[in-house]
Design a protein around this motif. Structure first.
Motif, mmCIF file in Angstrom:
data_model
loop_
_atom_site.group_PDB
_atom_site.id
_atom_site.type_symbol
_atom_site.label_atom_id
_atom_site.label_comp_id
_atom_site.label_asym_id
_atom_site.label_seq_id
_atom_site.Cartn_x
_atom_site.Cartn_y
_atom_site.Cartn_z
ATOM 1 N N PRO A 182 0.828 -1.222 0.000
ATOM 2 C CA PRO A 182 0.000 0.000 0.000
ATOM 3 C C PRO A 182 0.857 1.264 0.000
ATOM 4 O O PRO A 182 0.596 2.203 -0.731
ATOM 5 C CB PRO A 182 -0.820 -0.147 1.285
ATOM 6 N N ILE A 183 1.887 1.267 0.858
ATOM 7 C CA ILE A 183 2.818 2.408 0.904
ATOM 8 C C ILE A 183 4.235 1.842 0.922
ATOM 9 O O ILE A 183 4.536 0.963 1.738
ATOM 10 C CB ILE A 183 2.597 3.282 2.150
ATOM 11 N N ARG A 184 5.085 2.337 0.059
ATOM 12 C CA ARG A 184 6.470 1.851 0.027
ATOM 13 C C ARG A 184 7.421 3.019 -0.231
ATOM 14 O O ARG A 184 7.147 3.884 -1.061
ATOM 15 C CB ARG A 184 6.649 0.795 -1.059
ATOM 16 N N ILE A 185 8.505 3.021 0.529
ATOM 17 C CA ILE A 185 9.582 3.990 0.305
ATOM 18 C C ILE A 185 10.784 3.220 -0.227
ATOM 19 O O ILE A 185 11.255 2.276 0.411
ATOM 20 C CB ILE A 185 9.962 4.732 1.604
ATOM 21 N N GLU A 186 11.270 3.624 -1.379
ATOM 22 C CA GLU A 186 12.463 3.014 -1.949
ATOM 23 C C GLU A 186 13.610 4.009 -1.799
ATOM 24 O O GLU A 186 13.472 5.184 -2.163
ATOM 25 C CB GLU A 186 12.242 2.656 -3.416
ATOM 26 N N ILE A 187 14.724 3.529 -1.259
ATOM 27 C CA ILE A 187 15.846 4.418 -0.972
ATOM 28 C C ILE A 187 17.098 3.932 -1.692
ATOM 29 O O ILE A 187 17.243 2.743 -2.000
ATOM 30 C CB ILE A 187 16.119 4.499 0.547
ATOM 31 N N GLY A 188 18.015 4.855 -1.952
ATOM 32 C CA GLY A 188 19.291 4.517 -2.548
ATOM 33 C C GLY A 188 20.244 3.919 -1.524
ATOM 34 O O GLY A 188 19.980 3.895 -0.317
ATOM 35 N N TYR A 189 21.382 3.475 -2.019
ATOM 36 C CA TYR A 189 22.324 2.736 -1.162
ATOM 37 C C TYR A 189 22.836 3.591 -0.006
ATOM 38 O O TYR A 189 22.951 3.128 1.132
ATOM 39 C CB TYR A 189 23.494 2.241 -2.017
ATOM 40 N N ASN A 190 23.153 4.862 -0.255
ATOM 41 C CA ASN A 190 23.732 5.720 0.790
ATOM 42 C C ASN A 190 22.743 6.056 1.899
ATOM 43 O O ASN A 190 23.156 6.539 2.970
ATOM 44 C CB ASN A 190 24.269 7.018 0.184
ATOM 45 N N LEU A 191 21.447 5.827 1.658
ATOM 46 C CA LEU A 191 20.433 6.171 2.662
ATOM 47 C C LEU A 191 20.063 4.992 3.557
ATOM 48 O O LEU A 191 19.265 5.160 4.481
ATOM 49 C CB LEU A 191 19.171 6.706 1.972
ATOM 50 N N GLU A 223 4.304 5.797 -8.287
ATOM 51 C CA GLU A 223 5.161 6.811 -7.670
ATOM 52 C C GLU A 223 4.393 8.116 -7.502
ATOM 53 O O GLU A 223 3.834 8.660 -8.462
ATOM 54 C CB GLU A 223 6.395 7.039 -8.542
ATOM 55 N N VAL A 224 4.366 8.620 -6.261
ATOM 56 C CA VAL A 224 3.650 9.865 -5.974
ATOM 57 C C VAL A 224 4.609 10.981 -5.560
ATOM 58 O O VAL A 224 4.185 12.137 -5.408
ATOM 59 C CB VAL A 224 2.594 9.647 -4.872
ATOM 60 N N GLY A 225 5.869 10.638 -5.335
ATOM 61 C CA GLY A 225 6.829 11.664 -4.953
ATOM 62 C C GLY A 225 8.239 11.099 -4.900
ATOM 63 O O GLY A 225 8.443 9.900 -4.715
ATOM 64 N N GLN A 226 9.223 11.992 -5.060
ATOM 65 C CA GLN A 226 10.623 11.594 -4.983
ATOM 66 C C GLN A 226 11.451 12.777 -4.506
ATOM 67 O O GLN A 226 10.986 13.916 -4.488
ATOM 68 C CB GLN A 226 11.138 11.107 -6.333
ATOM 69 N N GLY A 227 12.681 12.469 -4.111
ATOM 70 C CA GLY A 227 13.532 13.537 -3.620
ATOM 71 C C GLY A 227 14.960 13.049 -3.454
ATOM 72 O O GLY A 227 15.286 11.887 -3.729
ATOM 73 N N THR A 228 15.806 13.971 -2.987
ATOM 74 C CA THR A 228 17.221 13.665 -2.762
ATOM 75 C C THR A 228 17.575 14.015 -1.319
ATOM 76 O O THR A 228 17.193 15.087 -0.814
ATOM 77 C CB THR A 228 18.112 14.460 -3.714
ATOM 78 N N TYR A 246 16.331 22.638 -3.173
ATOM 79 C CA TYR A 246 14.928 22.865 -2.831
ATOM 80 C C TYR A 246 14.394 21.679 -2.029
ATOM 81 O O TYR A 246 14.623 20.520 -2.385
ATOM 82 C CB TYR A 246 14.090 23.094 -4.089
ATOM 83 N N GLU A 247 13.705 22.048 -0.982
ATOM 84 C CA GLU A 247 13.096 21.023 -0.113
ATOM 85 C C GLU A 247 11.985 20.330 -0.892
ATOM 86 O O GLU A 247 11.186 20.998 -1.569
ATOM 87 C CB GLU A 247 12.560 21.714 1.149
ATOM 88 N N PRO A 248 11.906 18.943 -0.866
ATOM 89 C CA PRO A 248 11.004 18.208 -1.771
ATOM 90 C C PRO A 248 9.519 18.328 -1.451
ATOM 91 O O PRO A 248 8.699 18.101 -2.336
ATOM 92 C CB PRO A 248 11.477 16.753 -1.620
ATOM 93 N N THR A 303 8.636 14.160 6.546
ATOM 94 C CA THR A 303 7.729 15.277 6.233
ATOM 95 C C THR A 303 7.142 15.123 4.841
ATOM 96 O O THR A 303 5.941 15.356 4.617
ATOM 97 C CB THR A 303 8.493 16.614 6.337
ATOM 98 N N HIS A 304 7.992 14.736 3.900
ATOM 99 C CA HIS A 304 7.519 14.495 2.542
ATOM 100 C C HIS A 304 6.498 13.354 2.523
ATOM 101 O O HIS A 304 5.466 13.425 1.841
ATOM 102 C CB HIS A 304 8.712 14.171 1.635
#
Length: 695
Positions: free
Chosen positions: A365-374, A429-434, A458-460, A493-494
């Motif tokens: 239902p909700i998933r956050i995918e993160i890069g290796y450094n995170l 995908e509903v949002g992304q950021g760095t 810029y804050e995402p 927050t995002h």
């Protein structure tokens, strides 16, 4: 005279009858007749031979069964075979007492042969052999089989509830069908019945062994009395004749008893596999060439000891060496064949893999995918980790909205850039950021005094400008008026923003059911009367989802359910029911939009435009002309800009019939705009139309 055609018709009909049906009654009648009627010696020979053949058949059947339930009739067969032996003992005792004085052949050739040939005509040896057979049967085989049957019955009964639950679980999961489940339940019942019957049937064999000893004693003493008193035989002659006859009778009964006891032991000691007992023993005893080789060495060493039977020991040593070599060669060939075939099958499987349910991947239902450094951010042992932040977000949304959103799953996506992340709702995908782990984000707050020596980003969530700074600059940035947050807060927050904007997508039928069950704890009567008597769960789910779609909290479930109970009898459309519920929740809606504001500043519709829109949505079409659509979107955009310039809430006030249509139409282009009905602000005294959407 009997008509021949009638006779043949009777025979033909008789052949059509299953002979198995008559087997049981015929055997019972035969046993009863042997106990009651005097039998000729020749008939006794026939029955004794039949008894021996029957015991051999039973033993071989038990040896060749692969599964215990293949011979479920064994307890009954054991009973009948025991009765048959006892009946033969009664019949032979009668014949021995009646005709024993005539010689050792008076009870038939079978008894005479067992009395002379097997024990050499020596009644002392016969008695010893008979007692040994009884001891083997009674103490060793029967006692062990009885204990195994008893323990097996206990374990089978103890395991029945677990097996039944496993069947029900497989059936509910769809792994098996109703027919397969029924067969498995029948199999479990048959196993319990079989081991329970074997536990009791083994007592027949024990009783048969005891009866054999008593019958032997009675035959010997009874024969001596009859021979001495009635037939005036000499003592040594009477003892020789009656003892040999008794021993022959006992042996001819005890040998089949021993065979059937062995069959009972085989049945209860076997483990159900795809092999019979013989195959199991051979394949598991003579499968390891190393074991056979060591046995040959040990036997060869013993064969070299002086005084031992060297020739015999060395012959068996050579045979074991040959067997060990043959097993090694056979195992080596099989391993090579298996390796080659396994490689071939693996190549086939690698090239063509059959699809299965294991290939089905359900979306979170909700998933956050993160890069290796995170990935260090999800370490639960570290302070302010992302997991704790997500828990706070779910708790906050639960308290504000009124239902528990689904769990958030975190996944490391190697396809993302090292410092990137993205948020997906139901796979979209509903949002992304760095983010940069180990750094802090300094966001412009409007109070900052000077810029920072870092690249501007810029804050995402809201697009506010800021900087990613090192930990050493944190205090300096705060002194200069920047809002400094850690990377976990940036992502959480995002996430909170995205979940809030898509909360209706996360409110499924399952969440509606759980919410209703939770509300029923405090308001059981209200929920029972409403669902399913007035409306069903589908309608309730649709109404609540409509409210969430327009960011209306559903915490006041009492008001929502009471309103639906009042109006659902006359109104069945979920959209109309939603409008009615919004009116009931108007105070909550106004408070959320205009908190602590004395004057409500809203956008209005020009009267002519409102009339055109009302005429356009009449009937079932609920559509307006393209030119009017374009004009409406353009004017709405201008009104929103004016509202933002005066820092007024983005709220459009329209007549009640237009509210649902305009809310749905304008939401696609202006999701931040809220459309209110005039019925939802009846308690508001001061209303100011700060912008007007004209034609």
């Amino acid at each position: 005279m009997i008509n021949s055609s009638y006779f043949f018709r009777i025979v033909k009909n008789f052949k059509a009858i299953q002979w198995q049906i008559l087997a049981g009654p015929i055997l019972i009648l035969m046993i009863l007749s042997m106990m009651v009627l005097p039998l000729a010696p020749f008939v006794l020979d026939v029955f004794f031979t039949f008894n021996i053949a029957l015991s051999i058949v039973i033993l071989l059947v038990s040896m060749f069964t692969r599964h215990t339930l293949e011979f479920t009739a064994f307890p009954t067969v054991l009973l009948f075979s025991t009765l048959l032996r006892l009946a033969l003992n009664v019949a032979s005792t009668r014949v021995i007492f009646l005709n024993g004085h005539t010689g050792t052949n008076s009870a038939g050739r079978v008894i005479e042969s067992f009395g002379h040939f097997l024990v050499g005509g020596n009644f002392a040896i016969g008695i010893v052999v008979f007692i040994i057979l009884v001891i083997i049967n009674f103490i060793v085989i029967t006692k062990g089989a009885s204990r195994i049957a008893e323990v097996g019955a206990r374990f089978i009964l103890d395991a029945m509830p677990g097996k039944q639950m496993a069947i029900d679980a497989d059936l509910n999961a769809g792994l098996i069908g109703e027919e397969k489940a029924k067969k498995r339940r029948i199999k479990i019942t048959q196993e319990a019945d079989f081991y329970g019957s074997m536990d009791g049937a083994s007592k027949f064999v024990r009783g048969d062994a005891i009866a054999g000893i008593l019958i032997m004693i009675l035959n010997i003493f009874g024969g001596l009395i009859i021979g001495l008193i009635q037939h005036h035989m000499a003592l040594n002659k009477a003892a020789e004749v009656y003892t040999l006859l008794t021993i022959g009778d006992g042996l001819v009964a005890q040998i089949p008893a021993l065979v059937i006891s062995t069959a009972a032991g085989v049945i209860v000691t076997r483990v159900s596999t795809n092999q019979n007992v013989g195959e199991q023993m051979v394949s598991q005893l003579f499968y390891n060439p190393q074991v056979i080789l060591l046995s040959a060495i040990v036997l060869g060493v013993l064969g070299l000891v002086p005084g031992m039977p060297n020739i015999i020991f060395l012959i068996f040593t050579i045979l074991l060496f040959i067997l060990s070599w043959w097993l090694y060669e056979k195992k080596h060939v099989l391993e090579n064949n298996f390796t080659n075939s396994d490689k071939k099958y693996k190549l086939i499987q690698d090239s063509i893999s059959e699809a299965s349910w294991n290939d089905v991947t359900l979306e979170d239902p909700i998933r956050i995918e993160i890069g290796y450094n995170l990935t260090p951010m999800i370490d639960a042992n570290k302070k302010d980790n992302l997991l704790d932040r997500i828990r706070l977000v779910r708790k906050k949304i639960t308290q504000e909205i009124g239902f528990l959103p689904p769990l958030v799953h975190i996944k490391n996506n190697i396809n993302l850039s090292e410092n990137n992340y993205r948020v997906l709702i139901k796979g979209v995908e509903v949002g992304q950021g760095t983010c940069f782990y180990g750094l802090f984000m300094a966001i412009h707050s409007g109070r900052e005094t000077e810029p920072l020596p870092f690249d501007q980003v810029y804050e995402p969530t809201f697009g506010l400008s800021g900087y990613w700074i090192n930990k050493e600059f944190k205090n300096e940035a705060q002194k200069k008026g920047y809002s400094v947050i850690d990377p976990s807060t940036v992502i959480s927050t995002h996430l909170n923003f995205l979940i809030s904007n898509n909360i209706n997508e996360l409110f499924g039928r399952q969440e509606a059911q759980k919410l209703l069950e939770y509300v029923a704890i405090d308001m059981p009567k209200l929920t029972e009367d409403l669902i399913p008597n007035i409306i069903n769960l589908t309608v309730l789910h649709k109404v609540l989802k409509n409210l969430l779609l327009e960011h209306v909290p559903i915490r006041d479930m009492r008001t929502i359910l009471e309103t639906l109970s009042e109006y659902a009898d006359v109104q069945k459309d979920p959209n109309e029911l939603t409008s009615i519920v919004r009116i009931a929740l108007s105070k909550i809606i106004i408070q959320k939009l205009f908190y602590k504001k004395n004057i409500i500043e809203v956008i209005g519709l020009e009267s002519s435009l409102e009339t055109l829109l009302l005429n356009g949505i009449k009937g079932d079409t609920n559509s307006i002309e393209p030119i009017l659509c374009e004009t409406l979107l353009k004017k709405t955009k201008e009104a929103i800009k004016k509202q933002l310039s005066i820092e007024a809430p983005l709220v459009l006030l329209v007549s009640h019939p237009l509210r649902f249509f305009l809310s749905k139409f304008l939401r696609q282009s202006f999701p931040e705009l809220t459309v209110l009905s005039q019925f939802e602000i009846t308690d508001v005294k001061k209303i100011k139309i700060s912008s007007i959407i004209g034609n």
